[in-house]
Design a protein around this motif. Structure first.
Motif, short mmCIF file in Angstrom:
data_model
loop_
_atom_site.label_atom_id
_atom_site.label_comp_id
_atom_site.label_asym_id
_atom_site.label_seq_id
_atom_site.Cartn_x
_atom_site.Cartn_y
_atom_site.Cartn_z
N THR A 82 0.81 -1.35 -0.19
CA THR A 82 0.20 0.03 0.03
C THR A 82 0.69 1.10 -0.08
N GLN A 83 1.89 1.42 0.73
CA GLN A 83 2.90 2.37 0.67
C GLN A 83 3.44 2.91 -1.06
N MET A 84 3.24 1.50 -1.14
CA MET A 84 4.31 1.86 -3.16
C MET A 84 2.78 2.47 -3.73
N GLN A 85 1.80 2.50 -2.78
CA GLN A 85 0.94 2.83 -4.44
C GLN A 85 0.56 4.40 -3.71
N VAL A 86 0.91 4.92 -2.43
CA VAL A 86 0.96 6.09 -1.75
C VAL A 86 2.31 6.59 -2.07
N VAL A 87 3.53 5.63 -2.08
CA VAL A 87 4.36 7.23 -3.23
C VAL A 87 4.61 7.26 -4.62
N LEU A 88 4.03 6.58 -5.07
CA LEU A 88 3.66 6.65 -5.95
C LEU A 88 2.92 7.74 -6.88
N ARG A 89 1.36 7.25 -6.67
CA ARG A 89 0.34 8.67 -5.94
C ARG A 89 1.02 10.26 -5.59
N ARG A 90 1.96 10.02 -4.65
CA ARG A 90 2.80 11.78 -3.66
C ARG A 90 3.68 12.06 -5.74
N LEU A 91 3.78 10.82 -5.95
CA LEU A 91 4.88 11.22 -6.98
C LEU A 91 4.60 12.02 -8.56
N GLN A 92 2.86 10.98 -8.49
CA GLN A 92 2.02 11.81 -10.14
C GLN A 92 2.32 13.05 -9.20
N ALA A 93 1.19 13.86 -8.39
CA ALA A 93 1.02 15.00 -7.90
C ALA A 93 2.06 15.89 -7.82
N ALA A 94 3.42 15.39 -7.50
CA ALA A 94 4.37 16.26 -7.65
C ALA A 94 5.12 16.00 -9.03
N HIS A 95 4.44 15.68 -10.10
CA HIS A 95 5.11 15.55 -11.92
C HIS A 95 6.64 15.03 -11.58
N GLY A 96 6.27 14.11 -10.74
CA GLY A 96 7.58 13.04 -10.75
C GLY A 96 8.16 12.98 -9.81
N LEU A 97 8.92 13.78 -9.02
CA LEU A 97 9.42 14.63 -8.34
C LEU A 97 9.09 14.46 -7.09
N VAL A 98 9.57 14.06 -5.86
CA VAL A 98 9.32 14.85 -5.00
C VAL A 98 10.43 14.21 -3.80
N ASP A 99 10.85 15.49 -2.89
CA ASP A 99 12.01 15.02 -1.40
C ASP A 99 11.53 13.65 -0.60
N PHE A 100 11.97 13.03 -0.32
CA PHE A 100 12.25 11.89 0.60
C PHE A 100 11.24 12.10 1.97
N GLU A 101 12.04 13.00 2.41
CA GLU A 101 10.93 13.26 3.98
C GLU A 101 9.81 13.61 3.67
N ARG A 102 8.86 14.35 2.27
CA ARG A 102 7.35 15.05 1.93
C ARG A 102 6.80 13.16 1.61
N LEU A 103 7.07 11.90 1.19
CA LEU A 103 6.38 11.35 1.25
C LEU A 103 5.94 10.77 2.21
N VAL A 104 5.47 11.34 3.86
CA VAL A 104 4.75 10.70 4.31
C VAL A 104 4.60 11.96 5.33
N ALA A 105 3.59 11.79 6.93
CA ALA A 105 2.53 12.86 7.08
C ALA A 105 3.42 13.74 7.27
N GLN A 106 2.83 15.22 8.08
CA GLN A 106 3.09 16.07 9.13
C GLN A 106 3.84 15.37 10.69
N VAL A 107 3.18 14.68 10.56
CA VAL A 107 3.19 14.23 12.27
C VAL A 107 3.58 12.57 11.83
N PRO A 108 4.43 11.48 10.81
CA PRO A 108 4.40 10.21 11.21
C PRO A 108 4.40 9.52 11.40
N ALA A 109 3.81 8.53 12.04
CA ALA A 109 3.86 7.31 13.08
C ALA A 109 5.08 6.61 12.64
N MET A 110 5.85 5.85 13.57
CA MET A 110 6.62 5.36 13.88
C MET A 110 6.63 3.95 11.75
#
Length: 263
Positions: free
Chosen positions: A185-213
């Motif tokens: 499921t996280q692979m799908q989340v990463v691909l969706r966020r990459l698509q929203a960011a036009h294919g390039l995103v900082d690694f730190e922005r792949l998780v929520a603002q207050v992420p769970a461990m």
């Protein structure tokens, strides 16, 4: 340990004990005594017999054995003394206290340590039956899509930074609820966020603002799996710049304009 009997008394052959308490525990067990109700007269007699045997064959006996012998004889003497009929209590001595109490306390404590040592010894022997397979080399067919200059240390630092953020931003009080983060499921989340960011995103922005461990760790593994499948590439503009995740055009899975590419 070789043992024989003489006039109903156990004759203990010279053997090595770990100390006077170890010898006393052996004598109590041999005579089938209750450790809380030691027959001091019998134990003292047998202890002195053993000590004389040790003196005959070994001259370098530790002084602690003689100290214990003196304590046993002192306890025996106190038990043999008649109890006073008048109530004249010494300030330093309570007649209601059993003279054996301190000795019993020492024996019980020693017995606990001895049992703990035996447990550790058994665990060590059991561990020796296990053999760890050495690390296998990574197959040549398995390789991450990583830009030149990005090292495993960089990946580790990026993960540690996210874990630190997740720890520092964790609220003091929170409601416990079950969350499921899977690599798929996280692979799908990463691909969706990459698509929203036009294919390039900082690694730190792949998780929520207050992420769970769990989210941080699972997302990191998802990114590594996508890199292994050559769907994304990990890159870094400079040593001080954040780690970036870039979508790779493959089998028409991504059609957005990647004009933001840093290649």
């Amino acid at each position: 340990m070789d043992k024989a009997t003489t006039n109903g008394q156990p004759l203990i052959q010279v053997s090595d004990f770990e100390g006077p308490l170890d010898l006393l525990l052996h004598l109590i067990k041999t005579n089938e005594m209750d450790i809380y109700d030691i027959r001091i007269s019998t134990i003292t007699s047998q202890y002195l017999t053993y000590l004389h045997q040790m003196q005959t064959l070994r001259l370098d006996i530790a002084g602690e054995y003689f100290v214990m012998a003196a304590n046993l004889m002192a306890i025996k003497a106190k038990l043999l003394l008649p109890k006073p009929q008048t109530v004249t209590v010494d300030e330093d001595e309570d007649p209601t206290v059993d003279p054996r109490e301190e000795l019993v306390s020492q024996l019980l404590e020693y017995q606990r340590y001895k049992q703990a040592a035996q447990n550790l010894k058994e665990r060590a022997a059991d561990r020796q039956q296990h053999f760890t397979r050495p690390a296998s080399p990574v197959p040549d067919s398995v390789a991450l899509t990583v830009a030149p200059g990005v090292t495993p240390v960089d990946l580790q630092q990026a993960l540690v930074k996210l874990l630190h953020r997740a720890t520092m931003m964790k609220p003091v009080t929170q409601n416990i609820h079950q969350e499921h983060f899977t690599i798929k499921t996280q692979m799908q989340v990463v691909l969706r966020r990459l698509q929203a960011a036009h294919g390039l995103v900082d690694f730190e922005r792949l998780v929520a603002q207050v992420p769970a461990m769990e989210e941080v760790v699972t997302t990191f593994l998802a990114v590594l799996e996508l890199a292994r499948q050559r769907q994304v590439r990990l890159q870094q503009v400079s040593r001080v710049a954040p780690l970036e995740v870039k979508f790779l055009r493959a089998e028409g899975r991504y059609d957005a304009d990647d004009a933001t590419s840093t290649d």
